[in-house]
Design a protein around this motif. Sequence first.
Motif, PDB file in Angstrom:
ATOM      1  N   VAL A  78       0.849  -1.206   0.184  1.00  0.00           N
ATOM      2  CA  VAL A  78       0.017   0.033  -0.051  1.00  0.00           C
ATOM      3  C   VAL A  78       0.933   1.259  -0.061  1.00  0.00           C
ATOM      4  CG1 VAL A  78      -1.466   1.540   1.206  1.00  0.00           C
ATOM      5  CG2 VAL A  78      -2.006  -1.171   1.098  1.00  0.00           C
ATOM      6  N   LEU A  79       1.969   1.196   0.773  1.00  0.00           N
ATOM      7  CA  LEU A  79       2.868   2.276   0.917  1.00  0.00           C
ATOM      8  C   LEU A  79       3.517   2.630  -0.598  1.00  0.00           C
ATOM      9  CD1 LEU A  79       4.388   4.557   2.489  1.00  0.00           C
ATOM     10  CD2 LEU A  79       6.082   2.820   2.791  1.00  0.00           C
ATOM     11  N   VAL A  80       3.956   1.470  -1.400  1.00  0.00           N
ATOM     12  CA  VAL A  80       4.489   1.715  -2.535  1.00  0.00           C
ATOM     13  C   VAL A  80       3.592   2.048  -3.365  1.00  0.00           C
ATOM     14  CG1 VAL A  80       5.417   0.331  -4.552  1.00  0.00           C
ATOM     15  CG2 VAL A  80       6.215  -0.164  -2.085  1.00  0.00           C
ATOM     16  N   ALA A  81       2.496   1.868  -3.331  1.00  0.00           N
ATOM     17  CA  ALA A  81       1.046   2.164  -4.468  1.00  0.00           C
ATOM     18  C   ALA A  81       1.056   3.516  -4.059  1.00  0.00           C
ATOM     19  CB  ALA A  81      -0.194   1.547  -3.872  1.00  0.00           C
ATOM     20  N   PHE A  82       0.941   4.040  -3.145  1.00  0.00           N
ATOM     21  CA  PHE A  82       0.872   5.702  -2.762  1.00  0.00           C
ATOM     22  C   PHE A  82       2.022   6.368  -3.244  1.00  0.00           C
ATOM     23  CE2 PHE A  82      -2.433   4.666   0.470  1.00  0.00           C
ATOM     24  CZ  PHE A  82      -3.407   5.350  -0.118  1.00  0.00           C
ATOM     25  N   ILE A  83       3.001   5.872  -3.002  1.00  0.00           N
ATOM     26  CA  ILE A  83       4.262   6.530  -3.659  1.00  0.00           C
ATOM     27  C   ILE A  83       4.457   6.771  -5.135  1.00  0.00           C
ATOM     28  CG2 ILE A  83       6.806   6.415  -4.148  1.00  0.00           C
ATOM     29  CD1 ILE A  83       7.107   5.456  -0.921  1.00  0.00           C
ATOM     30  N   GLN A  84       3.965   5.514  -5.802  1.00  0.00           N
ATOM     31  CA  GLN A  84       3.800   5.389  -7.257  1.00  0.00           C
ATOM     32  C   GLN A  84       2.805   6.487  -7.630  1.00  0.00           C
ATOM     33  OE1 GLN A  84       3.086   1.536  -8.180  1.00  0.00           O
ATOM     34  NE2 GLN A  84       5.367   1.257  -8.864  1.00  0.00           N
ATOM     35  N   ALA A  85       1.744   6.571  -7.118  1.00  0.00           N
ATOM     36  CA  ALA A  85       0.604   7.494  -7.407  1.00  0.00           C
ATOM     37  C   ALA A  85       1.074   8.996  -7.205  1.00  0.00           C
ATOM     38  CB  ALA A  85      -0.561   7.485  -6.497  1.00  0.00           C
ATOM     39  N   PHE A  86       1.880   9.190  -6.147  1.00  0.00           N
ATOM     40  CA  PHE A  86       2.396  10.580  -5.996  1.00  0.00           C
ATOM     41  C   PHE A  86       3.318  11.062  -6.999  1.00  0.00           C
ATOM     42  CE2 PHE A  86       5.898  13.314  -4.285  1.00  0.00           C
ATOM     43  CZ  PHE A  86       4.949  14.346  -3.961  1.00  0.00           C
TER      44      PHE A  86
END
Length: 83
Positions: free
Chosen positions: A38-46
Amino acid sequence: MIFQFASLGMITLHAFGLLPNPITVPLPFQLPVVLLHVLVAFIQAFVFSSLTAVYISLFVAHHEEGNEGHGTVEAAHAPSSHG
């Protein structure tokens, strides 16, 4: 898919002898991995939204500079009233 990863983790721990029975470990054992995803997904989205914003801002700035250039060229080629 999360269930498959949880099952794979439990089977792997059982294969190394760290678990007596793979069924005894509940699904929250995989919680750190899910939180990491989930953390990686948020970083990618940002990152991708930031890159998109920069691209759009560069395009708009370039487009506005192009319009200003046309206005000055038209004023320079306009007939003069002096003569």
